[in-house]
Write a protein that holds these residues in place. Structure first.
Motif, PDB file in Angstrom:
ATOM      1  N   ALA A 168       0.792  -1.222   0.000  1.00  0.00           N
ATOM      2  CA  ALA A 168       0.000   0.000   0.000  1.00  0.00           C
ATOM      3  C   ALA A 168       0.833   1.286   0.000  1.00  0.00           C
ATOM      4  O   ALA A 168       0.490   2.222  -0.739  1.00  0.00           O
ATOM      5  N   PRO A 169       1.893   1.394   0.817  1.00  0.00           N
ATOM      6  CA  PRO A 169       2.635   2.664   0.799  1.00  0.00           C
ATOM      7  C   PRO A 169       3.130   3.053  -0.591  1.00  0.00           C
ATOM      8  O   PRO A 169       3.019   4.219  -0.995  1.00  0.00           O
ATOM      9  N   MET A 170       3.662   2.099  -1.338  1.00  0.00           N
ATOM     10  CA  MET A 170       4.181   2.416  -2.674  1.00  0.00           C
ATOM     11  C   MET A 170       3.074   2.927  -3.586  1.00  0.00           C
ATOM     12  O   MET A 170       3.251   3.910  -4.309  1.00  0.00           O
ATOM     13  N   ILE A 171       1.914   2.255  -3.544  1.00  0.00           N
ATOM     14  CA  ILE A 171       0.825   2.605  -4.457  1.00  0.00           C
ATOM     15  C   ILE A 171       0.176   3.929  -4.064  1.00  0.00           C
ATOM     16  O   ILE A 171      -0.045   4.813  -4.906  1.00  0.00           O
ATOM     17  N   TYR A 172      -0.128   4.102  -2.775  1.00  0.00           N
ATOM     18  CA  TYR A 172      -0.821   5.305  -2.334  1.00  0.00           C
ATOM     19  C   TYR A 172       0.070   6.543  -2.452  1.00  0.00           C
ATOM     20  O   TYR A 172      -0.411   7.617  -2.838  1.00  0.00           O
ATOM     21  N   ILE A 173       1.332   6.422  -2.110  1.00  0.00           N
ATOM     22  CA  ILE A 173       2.243   7.561  -2.229  1.00  0.00           C
ATOM     23  C   ILE A 173       2.380   7.974  -3.696  1.00  0.00           C
ATOM     24  O   ILE A 173       2.324   9.158  -4.038  1.00  0.00           O
ATOM     25  N   GLN A 188     -10.792   8.571  -6.051  1.00  0.00           N
ATOM     26  CA  GLN A 188     -10.705   9.798  -6.843  1.00  0.00           C
ATOM     27  C   GLN A 188      -9.253  10.238  -7.011  1.00  0.00           C
ATOM     28  O   GLN A 188      -8.851  10.681  -8.094  1.00  0.00           O
ATOM     29  N   LEU A 189      -8.442  10.100  -5.963  1.00  0.00           N
ATOM     30  CA  LEU A 189      -7.015  10.419  -6.082  1.00  0.00           C
ATOM     31  C   LEU A 189      -6.363   9.558  -7.160  1.00  0.00           C
ATOM     32  O   LEU A 189      -5.520  10.030  -7.930  1.00  0.00           O
ATOM     33  N   GLY A 190      -6.751   8.279  -7.198  1.00  0.00           N
ATOM     34  CA  GLY A 190      -6.210   7.404  -8.233  1.00  0.00           C
ATOM     35  C   GLY A 190      -6.597   7.852  -9.623  1.00  0.00           C
ATOM     36  O   GLY A 190      -5.772   7.837 -10.558  1.00  0.00           O
ATOM     37  N   GLU A 191      -7.856   8.280  -9.786  1.00  0.00           N
ATOM     38  CA  GLU A 191      -8.295   8.775 -11.090  1.00  0.00           C
ATOM     39  C   GLU A 191      -7.521  10.031 -11.479  1.00  0.00           C
ATOM     40  O   GLU A 191      -7.187  10.239 -12.656  1.00  0.00           O
ATOM     41  N   MET A 192      -7.220  10.864 -10.493  1.00  0.00           N
ATOM     42  CA  MET A 192      -6.505  12.116 -10.752  1.00  0.00           C
ATOM     43  C   MET A 192      -5.049  11.876 -11.133  1.00  0.00           C
ATOM     44  O   MET A 192      -4.393  12.747 -11.702  1.00  0.00           O
ATOM     45  N   ASP A 209       2.041  20.446  -4.938  1.00  0.00           N
ATOM     46  CA  ASP A 209       3.210  20.145  -4.111  1.00  0.00           C
ATOM     47  C   ASP A 209       3.357  18.627  -4.045  1.00  0.00           C
ATOM     48  O   ASP A 209       2.774  17.958  -3.188  1.00  0.00           O
ATOM     49  N   VAL A 210       4.152  18.088  -4.967  1.00  0.00           N
ATOM     50  CA  VAL A 210       4.276  16.636  -5.126  1.00  0.00           C
ATOM     51  C   VAL A 210       4.842  15.982  -3.866  1.00  0.00           C
ATOM     52  O   VAL A 210       4.332  14.955  -3.390  1.00  0.00           O
ATOM     53  N   ASP A 211       5.905  16.550  -3.314  1.00  0.00           N
ATOM     54  CA  ASP A 211       6.541  15.942  -2.148  1.00  0.00           C
ATOM     55  C   ASP A 211       5.615  15.933  -0.935  1.00  0.00           C
ATOM     56  O   ASP A 211       5.536  14.934  -0.209  1.00  0.00           O
ATOM     57  N   LEU A 256       2.135  13.083   2.918  1.00  0.00           N
ATOM     58  CA  LEU A 256       0.837  12.976   3.588  1.00  0.00           C
ATOM     59  C   LEU A 256       0.227  11.597   3.382  1.00  0.00           C
ATOM     60  O   LEU A 256      -0.414  11.049   4.289  1.00  0.00           O
ATOM     61  N   ALA A 257       0.434  11.011   2.213  1.00  0.00           N
ATOM     62  CA  ALA A 257      -0.045   9.643   1.986  1.00  0.00           C
ATOM     63  C   ALA A 257       0.661   8.679   2.926  1.00  0.00           C
ATOM     64  O   ALA A 257       0.036   7.771   3.492  1.00  0.00           O
ATOM     65  N   ARG A 258       1.954   8.869   3.116  1.00  0.00           N
ATOM     66  CA  ARG A 258       2.701   7.990   4.030  1.00  0.00           C
ATOM     67  C   ARG A 258       2.187   8.123   5.461  1.00  0.00           C
ATOM     68  O   ARG A 258       1.964   7.122   6.157  1.00  0.00           O
ATOM     69  N   LEU A 259       1.986   9.343   5.917  1.00  0.00           N
ATOM     70  CA  LEU A 259       1.496   9.571   7.275  1.00  0.00           C
ATOM     71  C   LEU A 259       0.077   9.019   7.451  1.00  0.00           C
ATOM     72  O   LEU A 259      -0.256   8.463   8.506  1.00  0.00           O
ATOM     73  N   HIS A 260      -0.721   9.153   6.424  1.00  0.00           N
ATOM     74  CA  HIS A 260      -2.105   8.683   6.470  1.00  0.00           C
ATOM     75  C   HIS A 260      -2.149   7.165   6.602  1.00  0.00           C
ATOM     76  O   HIS A 260      -2.921   6.610   7.390  1.00  0.00           O
ATOM     77  N   LEU A 261      -1.296   6.491   5.855  1.00  0.00           N
ATOM     78  CA  LEU A 261      -1.236   5.030   5.939  1.00  0.00           C
ATOM     79  C   LEU A 261      -0.676   4.564   7.272  1.00  0.00           C
ATOM     80  O   LEU A 261      -1.089   3.535   7.806  1.00  0.00           O
ATOM     81  N   GLU A 262       0.270   5.308   7.813  1.00  0.00           N
ATOM     82  CA  GLU A 262       0.811   4.935   9.122  1.00  0.00           C
ATOM     83  C   GLU A 262      -0.267   5.034  10.196  1.00  0.00           C
ATOM     84  O   GLU A 262      -0.349   4.180  11.092  1.00  0.00           O
ATOM     85  N   LEU A 263      -1.097   6.057  10.110  1.00  0.00           N
ATOM     86  CA  LEU A 263      -2.220   6.170  11.039  1.00  0.00           C
ATOM     87  C   LEU A 263      -3.159   4.980  10.882  1.00  0.00           C
ATOM     88  O   LEU A 263      -3.595   4.381  11.871  1.00  0.00           O
ATOM     89  N   SER A 264      -3.458   4.611   9.649  1.00  0.00           N
ATOM     90  CA  SER A 264      -4.315   3.462   9.398  1.00  0.00           C
ATOM     91  C   SER A 264      -3.678   2.182   9.923  1.00  0.00           C
ATOM     92  O   SER A 264      -4.346   1.344  10.531  1.00  0.00           O
TER      93      SER A 264
END
Length: 235
Positions: free
Chosen positions: A91-96, A143-147, A202-204, A209-217
């Motif tokens: 998940a981290p690789m894909i979501y980030i 939606q993020l994936g579609e974007m 802001d790509v970075d 934020l995706a990494r932090l979000h997954l860590e919370l999950s």
């Protein structure tokens, strides 16, 4: 418009309604992992003949929602501790990547849709609507994936999201302590921050934020994903 055309459109509408209902029932675990899908009952519920129901099930099997085997009834995709481990490895690789590409490639119209979904997610939190939280969180990341506008990324992301929603249902139904409620609100705040990062391209920041979000999950899902006394695999 002749009667045949009207009938065909009505069937398409009913098929789309069945697809939406099945996906929501699976994501919110109204239909449990491994549950048998009653083709006859679904046909009757949505006013469809069995061929379009079978066609939809084949489509949903390709998406990862359903398992089809020869001479066996269709079943909701199974889950296991291995599923949990595999999810958090990939998940981290894909979501980030999805967040970063969304920041690069999003359109204004897509960003507006993302904001509307986030409003629905926050409303579900405020209303203590567990199924709504699961469903709108899934919509947000879809939606993020579609974007991201990447044909190779989207299928992998969508498959991950099926188990993300189902694992997350366990977390979302347990905001029964102040800390859990605070972290649920933090998840929503992170969504808002993702929107801001993506809006300013802001790509970075979007990736972090995706990494932090997954860590919370990961912290909360691991806590509630196993029955008491049963050892879980290392995540």
């Amino acid at each position: 418009m002749n009667d045949a055309t009207i009938s065909e459109r009505a069937n398409l509408d009913r098929k789309a309604s069945l697809g939406l209902a099945l996906r929501r029932r699976i994501l919110t675990m109204e239909l449990a992992p491994g549950a048998i899908l009653d083709e006859v009952a679904l046909s009757e519920e949505f006013g469809l003949s069995r061929p379009p129901v079978r066609e939809l099930m084949r489509q949903m099997a390709g998406e990862g929602y359903i398992e089809l085997e020869t001479n066996r009834a269709a079943r909701v995709s199974s889950m296991s501790y291995q599923s949990l481990r595999d999810f958090f490895l990939l998940a981290p690789m894909i979501y980030i990547t999805a967040n970063k590409l969304a920041a690069e490639n999003r359109t204004r119209a897509e960003l507006d849709v993302l904001k509307q979904i986030q409003q629905s997610f926050q409303t579900a939190i405020d209303d203590n609507d567990v199924e709504g939280r699961v469903f709108h969180n899934d919509q947000f990341h879809r939606q993020l994936g579609e974007m991201a506008h990447n044909v190779y990324l989207v299928p992998s992301l969508r498959r991950l999201q099926i188990d993300h929603a189902r694992i997350g249902k366990i977390f979302y139904k347990h905001p029964n302590t102040p800390r859990m409620q605070e972290e649920l609100e933090l998840a929503s705040q992170q969504h808002e921050q993702m929107i801001g990062a993506i809006e300013r391209r802001d790509v970075d920041a979007a990736g972090e934020l995706a990494r932090l979000h997954l860590e919370l999950s990961r912290r909360n899902m691991a806590m509630y994903a196993a029955p008491e006394g049963l050892e879980t695999p290392a995540l």
